[in-house]
Design a protein around this motif. Structure first.
Motif, mmCIF file in Angstrom:
data_model
loop_
_atom_site.group_PDB
_atom_site.id
_atom_site.type_symbol
_atom_site.label_atom_id
_atom_site.label_comp_id
_atom_site.label_asym_id
_atom_site.label_seq_id
_atom_site.Cartn_x
_atom_site.Cartn_y
_atom_site.Cartn_z
ATOM 1 N N ARG A 158 -27.696 27.178 56.835
ATOM 2 C CA ARG A 158 -28.028 26.430 55.621
ATOM 3 C C ARG A 158 -27.707 27.341 54.445
ATOM 4 O O ARG A 158 -27.386 28.524 54.635
ATOM 5 C CB ARG A 158 -29.503 25.997 55.610
ATOM 6 N N ILE A 177 -25.929 21.651 62.559
ATOM 7 C CA ILE A 177 -27.367 21.897 62.427
ATOM 8 C C ILE A 177 -28.126 21.173 63.526
ATOM 9 O O ILE A 177 -27.915 19.981 63.755
ATOM 10 C CB ILE A 177 -27.846 21.408 61.041
ATOM 11 N N TYR A 225 -21.482 18.737 56.819
ATOM 12 C CA TYR A 225 -22.405 19.148 57.869
ATOM 13 C C TYR A 225 -22.576 18.023 58.871
ATOM 14 O O TYR A 225 -22.261 16.859 58.605
ATOM 15 C CB TYR A 225 -23.764 19.564 57.297
ATOM 16 N N PHE A 228 -21.100 22.922 58.472
ATOM 17 C CA PHE A 228 -22.353 23.356 59.086
ATOM 18 C C PHE A 228 -22.711 22.417 60.235
ATOM 19 O O PHE A 228 -22.674 21.195 60.079
ATOM 20 C CB PHE A 228 -23.488 23.357 58.054
ATOM 21 N N LEU A 258 -27.195 20.600 50.686
ATOM 22 C CA LEU A 258 -25.879 20.289 51.238
ATOM 23 C C LEU A 258 -25.380 18.943 50.698
ATOM 24 O O LEU A 258 -24.219 18.813 50.309
ATOM 25 C CB LEU A 258 -25.938 20.259 52.763
#
Length: 296
Positions: free
Chosen positions: A155, A244, A267, A242, A260
């Protein structure tokens, strides 16, 4: 600042090094170890894959090391990339920091020197947790040297307070009393439902316990987290992705996701996964990495 002991006892260091080698010897691919001299001491790397393939720098998280971090990923990734797994200097791997590391460590300069030693002018980067920070931080500092970067369990924090409070809530109180019972409890706390990938690997579990018990985390304190403005991180839109974990308390929380979204960064949330994203969902994450980098 003078050098500090990275390990709490010589016996503890030996246990960590022995289990590091055992984990490395279980990698299901050919690999080579190499030490690179940098301004901050010797940096240990493990390379795998064809040197003619696109390079991929791999960075582990705080207090981890390459042997444990990439055990479930390296076989597949090294089929597609020339992988360079880096033991963070000051961390629990085989890199050996010097006095200059403790005085004034600069992450971008350190990575510059690794790439220069390998004669790599442009690379892909993938990192986990703190390694995700290194991936996007180097992309910000040296955009001309990065093709694409991937942050696993990463993050972009808005403050140092955010960094510290999330770390404390995730690791405390279990990390204060590193018994084998608390080690297992902490691992389940950080993971999603697939924590069996750790518990069914005796060497990996024992190594993680040794790190909690014998590694001096203060040795990694020179690895500072720089807080970036929205205008700075907007430069990452075309280069950084990203991944996650849905159940990752360190990265999947409203403030982090909002940052984000607000900055239109790329992401993806990976279901049924916690912070140990590349261990818990190794096959899926391997394919995500390959697909993302193939599009670059």
């Amino acid at each position: 600042m003078t050098k500090m002991n990275r390990y709490k006892s010589p016996a503890g260091r030996q246990l960590i090094m022995d289990s590091y080698d055992t984990l490395l010897n279980s990698w299901e691919t050919d690999w080579q170890e190499k030490d690179i001299e940098t301004s901050y001491g010797g940096t240990h790397i493990i390379t795998a894959g064809d040197r003619q393939n696109p390079p991929l720098l791999l960075f582990h998280g705080t207090a981890d090391n390459s042997a444990m971090m990439w055990i479930y990923n390296i076989e597949e990734l090294s089929k597609h990339f020339y992988t360079i797994s880096v033991d963070a200097i000051g961390g629990s791997g085989k890199s050996e920091p010097n006095a200059d590391y403790y005085r004034s460590f600069n992450q971008a300069t350190w990575i510059d020197e690794i790439l220069n030693a390998l004669e790599i002018h442009k690379t892909n980067i993938c990192g986990v947790s703190y390694g995700a920070y290194l991936a996007y931080h180097y992309t910000l500092k040296r955009p001309e040297k990065v093709s694409k970067a991937i942050g696993l369990a990463g993050r972009i924090p808005s403050s140092q307070f955010e960094v510290m409070t999330k770390m404390m809530s995730a690791f405390l109180p279990e990390a204060l009393i590193p018994s084998e019972k608390n080690c297992k409890k902490l691992l389940r706390k950080l993971s999603g439902p697939n924590y069996s990938v750790f518990e069914e690997n005796d060497v990996l579990m024992k190594h993680w316990y040794y790190l909690l018990k014998y590694f001096n985390n203060k040795s990694m304190m020179r690895h500072k987290i720089e807080i970036n403005s929205d205008s700075e991180i907007s430069e990452l839109r075309d280069k950084v992705v990203f991944l996650i974990g849905e159940q990752d308390r360190l990265t999947n929380y409203p403030k982090a996701i909002k940052r984000l979204d607000d900055n239109k960064l790329n992401y993806k949330i990976i279901n049924n996964t916690g912070h140990a994203i590349n261990h818990e969902q190794a096959e899926l994450i391997n394919q995500e990495i390959i697909d993302i980098l193939d599009r670059s």
